[in-house]
Design a protein around this motif. Structure first.
Motif, PDB file in Angstrom:
ATOM      1  N   VAL A   5       0.863  -1.181   0.000  1.00 43.56           N
ATOM      2  CA  VAL A   5       0.000   0.000   0.000  1.00 43.56           C
ATOM      3  C   VAL A   5       0.898   1.229   0.000  1.00 43.56           C
ATOM      4  CG1 VAL A   5      -1.755   1.312   1.210  1.00 43.56           C
ATOM      5  CG2 VAL A   5      -1.869  -1.187   1.212  1.00 43.56           C
ATOM      6  N   THR A   6       0.854   1.991  -1.093  1.00 47.24           N
ATOM      7  CA  THR A   6       1.685   3.179  -1.234  1.00 47.24           C
ATOM      8  C   THR A   6       0.814   4.418  -1.129  1.00 47.24           C
ATOM      9  OG1 THR A   6       3.109   1.942  -2.772  1.00 47.24           O
ATOM     10  CG2 THR A   6       3.373   4.356  -2.681  1.00 47.24           C
ATOM     11  N   PRO A   7       1.038   5.277  -0.118  1.00 50.90           N
ATOM     12  CA  PRO A   7       0.225   6.491   0.007  1.00 50.90           C
ATOM     13  C   PRO A   7       0.378   7.373  -1.223  1.00 50.90           C
ATOM     14  CG  PRO A   7       1.510   6.091   1.998  1.00 50.90           C
ATOM     15  CD  PRO A   7       2.025   5.150   0.964  1.00 50.90           C
ATOM     16  N   LEU A   8      -0.693   8.060  -1.595  1.00 50.24           N
ATOM     17  CA  LEU A   8      -0.655   8.934  -2.763  1.00 50.24           C
ATOM     18  C   LEU A   8       0.374  10.040  -2.617  1.00 50.24           C
ATOM     19  CD1 LEU A   8      -4.467   9.259  -3.588  1.00 50.24           C
ATOM     20  CD2 LEU A   8      -2.732   8.062  -4.939  1.00 50.24           C
ATOM     21  N   ASN A   9       0.545  10.546  -1.382  1.00 48.17           N
ATOM     22  CA  ASN A   9       1.487  11.656  -1.194  1.00 48.17           C
ATOM     23  C   ASN A   9       2.939  11.219  -1.359  1.00 48.17           C
ATOM     24  OD1 ASN A   9       1.964  10.286   1.205  1.00 48.17           O
ATOM     25  ND2 ASN A   9       1.011  11.839   2.513  1.00 48.17           N
ATOM     26  N   GLN A  10       3.163   9.910  -1.439  1.00 49.72           N
ATOM     27  CA  GLN A  10       4.523   9.425  -1.631  1.00 49.72           C
ATOM     28  C   GLN A  10       4.968   9.599  -3.081  1.00 49.72           C
ATOM     29  OE1 GLN A  10       5.524   5.774   0.430  1.00 49.72           O
ATOM     30  NE2 GLN A  10       6.797   5.094  -1.287  1.00 49.72           N
ATOM     31  N   GLY A  12       2.999  11.778  -5.303  1.00 49.14           N
ATOM     32  CA  GLY A  12       2.578  13.116  -5.738  1.00 49.14           C
ATOM     33  C   GLY A  12       1.791  13.077  -7.038  1.00 49.14           C
ATOM     34  N   GLU A  13       1.237  14.226  -7.415  1.00 46.81           N
ATOM     35  CA  GLU A  13       0.388  14.273  -8.600  1.00 46.81           C
ATOM     36  C   GLU A  13       1.167  13.958  -9.877  1.00 46.81           C
ATOM     37  OE1 GLU A  13      -2.913  17.159 -10.764  1.00 46.81           O
ATOM     38  OE2 GLU A  13      -1.468  18.040  -9.371  1.00 46.81           O
ATOM     39  N   ILE A  14       2.380  14.499  -9.998  1.00 52.35           N
ATOM     40  CA  ILE A  14       3.172  14.254 -11.206  1.00 52.35           C
ATOM     41  C   ILE A  14       3.521  12.775 -11.335  1.00 52.35           C
ATOM     42  CG2 ILE A  14       5.287  14.803 -12.441  1.00 52.35           C
ATOM     43  CD1 ILE A  14       3.248  17.071 -12.316  1.00 52.35           C
ATOM     44  N   GLY A  15       3.910  12.188 -10.222  1.00 45.03           N
ATOM     45  CA  GLY A  15       4.241  10.773 -10.249  1.00 45.03           C
ATOM     46  C   GLY A  15       3.031   9.916 -10.581  1.00 45.03           C
ATOM     47  N   LEU A  16       1.853  10.310 -10.055  1.00 48.52           N
ATOM     48  CA  LEU A  16       0.632   9.562 -10.336  1.00 48.52           C
ATOM     49  C   LEU A  16       0.273   9.660 -11.821  1.00 48.52           C
ATOM     50  CD1 LEU A  16      -1.650   7.891  -9.093  1.00 48.52           C
ATOM     51  CD2 LEU A  16      -2.900  10.017  -8.696  1.00 48.52           C
ATOM     52  N   ILE A  17       0.413  10.843 -12.394  1.00 48.33           N
ATOM     53  CA  ILE A  17       0.117  11.028 -13.813  1.00 48.33           C
ATOM     54  C   ILE A  17       1.045  10.167 -14.667  1.00 48.33           C
ATOM     55  CG2 ILE A  17       0.212  12.690 -15.717  1.00 48.33           C
ATOM     56  CD1 ILE A  17      -0.778  14.806 -13.712  1.00 48.33           C
ATOM     57  N   ARG A  18       2.314  10.083 -14.268  1.00 48.33           N
ATOM     58  CA  ARG A  18       3.257   9.249 -15.021  1.00 48.33           C
ATOM     59  C   ARG A  18       2.867   7.777 -14.952  1.00 48.33           C
ATOM     60  NH1 ARG A  18       8.683  12.357 -12.853  1.00 48.33           N
ATOM     61  NH2 ARG A  18       8.640  14.084 -14.380  1.00 48.33           N
ATOM     62  N   VAL A 107      -1.853   4.364  -4.030  1.00 50.66           N
ATOM     63  CA  VAL A 107      -1.427   4.299  -5.430  1.00 50.66           C
ATOM     64  C   VAL A 107      -1.936   3.020  -6.076  1.00 50.66           C
ATOM     65  CG1 VAL A 107       0.577   4.105  -6.955  1.00 50.66           C
ATOM     66  CG2 VAL A 107       0.600   5.752  -5.069  1.00 50.66           C
ATOM     67  N   GLU A 108      -1.861   1.924  -5.340  1.00 50.93           N
ATOM     68  CA  GLU A 108      -2.299   0.637  -5.876  1.00 50.93           C
ATOM     69  C   GLU A 108      -3.799   0.643  -6.184  1.00 50.93           C
ATOM     70  OE1 GLU A 108       1.523   0.322  -4.172  1.00 50.93           O
ATOM     71  OE2 GLU A 108      -0.336   0.985  -3.182  1.00 50.93           O
ATOM     72  N   ALA A 109      -4.583   1.339  -5.355  1.00 47.42           N
ATOM     73  CA  ALA A 109      -6.022   1.433  -5.602  1.00 47.42           C
ATOM     74  C   ALA A 109      -6.295   2.194  -6.900  1.00 47.42           C
ATOM     75  CB  ALA A 109      -6.722   2.113  -4.430  1.00 47.42           C
ATOM     76  N   VAL A 110      -5.553   3.276  -7.112  1.00 47.33           N
ATOM     77  CA  VAL A 110      -5.721   4.051  -8.340  1.00 47.33           C
ATOM     78  C   VAL A 110      -5.310   3.214  -9.554  1.00 47.33           C
ATOM     79  CG1 VAL A 110      -4.998   6.110  -9.599  1.00 47.33           C
ATOM     80  CG2 VAL A 110      -5.400   6.236  -7.140  1.00 47.33           C
ATOM     81  N   GLN A 111      -4.245   2.459  -9.406  1.00 44.02           N
ATOM     82  CA  GLN A 111      -3.813   1.599 -10.510  1.00 44.02           C
ATOM     83  C   GLN A 111      -4.865   0.538 -10.815  1.00 44.02           C
ATOM     84  OE1 GLN A 111       0.058   0.526  -8.771  1.00 44.02           O
ATOM     85  NE2 GLN A 111       1.065   1.503 -10.519  1.00 44.02           N
ATOM     86  N   GLU A 112      -5.535   0.025  -9.781  1.00 40.50           N
ATOM     87  CA  GLU A 112      -6.598  -0.963  -9.987  1.00 40.50           C
ATOM     88  C   GLU A 112      -7.753  -0.344 -10.779  1.00 40.50           C
ATOM     89  OE1 GLU A 112      -8.313  -4.857  -9.324  1.00 40.50           O
ATOM     90  OE2 GLU A 112      -6.282  -4.040  -9.203  1.00 40.50           O
ATOM     91  N   PHE A 113      -8.111   0.889 -10.440  1.00 42.65           N
ATOM     92  CA  PHE A 113      -9.153   1.598 -11.185  1.00 42.65           C
ATOM     93  C   PHE A 113      -8.738   1.751 -12.641  1.00 42.65           C
ATOM     94  CE2 PHE A 113     -10.725   5.563 -12.978  1.00 42.65           C
ATOM     95  CZ  PHE A 113     -12.094   5.456 -12.785  1.00 42.65           C
TER      96      PHE A 113
END
Length: 345
Positions: A5-10, A12-18, A107-113
């Motif tokens: 489980v990786t927190p979203l703030n780890q 960040g938005e740029i990393g999530l977009i990538r 992060v993993e939850a967002v990736q699952e979506f």
């Protein structure tokens, strides 16, 4: 071994977009530039019009994560938007996906979506070309915008139905609503006893229709192959009765729907009986079936009368006749829109 489980703030938005960008594969020649810049660049074919539709899905209003897997939600978010494009007799080309994320999401939850988004994008050959992410102080909010193209003048609007047109619907109806009843019942059983295992095997069809509907893009292609151009069309998202009345209002006509022509899977009748619900009311008012309701000229009857996935359920009448349901007993009952209402009744 526990799942990571990786927190979203780890990241960040740029990393999530990538991370999201890494899941995207482009399919459409009209996509010049996708994710990664301030805006996407699209080049629609000549002599075509662009069709645009946006839907919001809000946690606690449109979905419940207690029984809706994130991958299914991602798929459904794309499918319901593609369904709106199909209802215009258009072909989907691109989508944007925006999320407002509660702090509890990883992060993993967002990736699952986005796994679900990717599967739907591949199924419908649409490109994810942008979107946005932000924080939510409430539940998860999903916003998808779908774009499509249609040859100029070929879009099917709600306003084109003519007196004596045939009223047709694809697939079957009522299953998604009854699938929701099953899922809600199993949720309550779990809340009462967390050791309870969900009993869903006997209800596979209706549950699937609720959790992972399909947009009927196949029907758009089929109608073109048959040389049939709908005079009006709408997708069945808020319930058949509601959609029939939308077509009538937009076209300035009436309609007669024959109750013995309403298409439904046998599981709809079985589950309706289990819940002591009138199956006809479930079919008329359940919603979220995402089938296509359309009208065609009487001259197209022979092209559609034997099609296995299209049912002729009625006819367009004069506006003064109103929208009615003709029962097996010969009675005429006024249609009422008792399906989904976005702001209550």
């Amino acid at each position: 071994m526990s799942e990571q489980v990786t927190p979203l703030n780890q990241v960040g938005e740029i990393g999530l977009i990538r991370l999201i960008q890494d899941t995207v594969t482009l399919h459409q020649p009209s996509t010049v530039l996708g994710i990664g810049d301030d805006a996407a660049i699209l080049a629609p074919p000549a002599e075509h019009e662009i069709v645009v539709s946006t839907d919001l899905l809000v946690e606690g209003v449109h979905f419940d994560l207690a029984f809706c897997p994130l991958r299914h939600l991602g798929y459904k978010a794309v499918a319901v938007n593609v369904s709106d494009i199909a209802a215009m007799n258009a072909l989907p080309t691109q989508i944007t996906v925006s999320l407002a994320l509660p702090s509890r999401f990883s992060v993993e939850a967002v990736q699952e979506f986005y796994d679900g988004v990717r599967l739907a994008s591949e199924a419908y050959r649409v490109d994810v070309v942008g979107g946005d992410t932000t924080a939510s102080r409430g539940g998860l909010v999903v916003s998808v915008t779908a774009l499509g193209t249609v040859a100029r003048g070929q879009a099917a609007r709600r306003s084109g139905a003519q007196v004596n047109d045939l009223i047709c619907v694809t697939g079957d109806l009522g299953a998604a609503y009854l699938g929701l009843q099953i899922l809600e019942r199993e949720k309550q059983a779990y809340l009462a006893d967390p050791e309870t295992q969900p009993n869903l095997e006997a209800y596979d069809y209706v549950v699937q229709r609720q959790l992972r509907p399909e947009a009927r893009m196949d029907v758009v292609h089929m109608l073109r192959d048959l040389g049939v151009t709908p005079t009006s069309m709408i997708d069945v998202s808020d319930g058949l009765a509601s959609e029939v009345m939308h077509l009538c209002a937009a076209s300035g006509v009436g309609a007669t729907i024959f109750s013995d022509r309403l298409p439904a899977d046998q599981q709809v009748y079985d589950v309706a009986d289990e819940f002591r619900l009138d199956p006809v009311m479930c079919i008329l008012n359940g919603g979220e079936d995402y089938e296509l309701l359309f009208t065609v000229p009487l001259s197209d009857f022979d092209k559609l009368k034997n099609h296995p996935d299209v049912t002729i359920i009625g006819k367009i009448t004069e506006a003064a006749d109103g929208a009615i349901l003709a029962t097996k007993g010969g009675n005429a009952v006024p249609l009422r829109a008792q399906g989904w209402s976005h702001f209550g009744r």
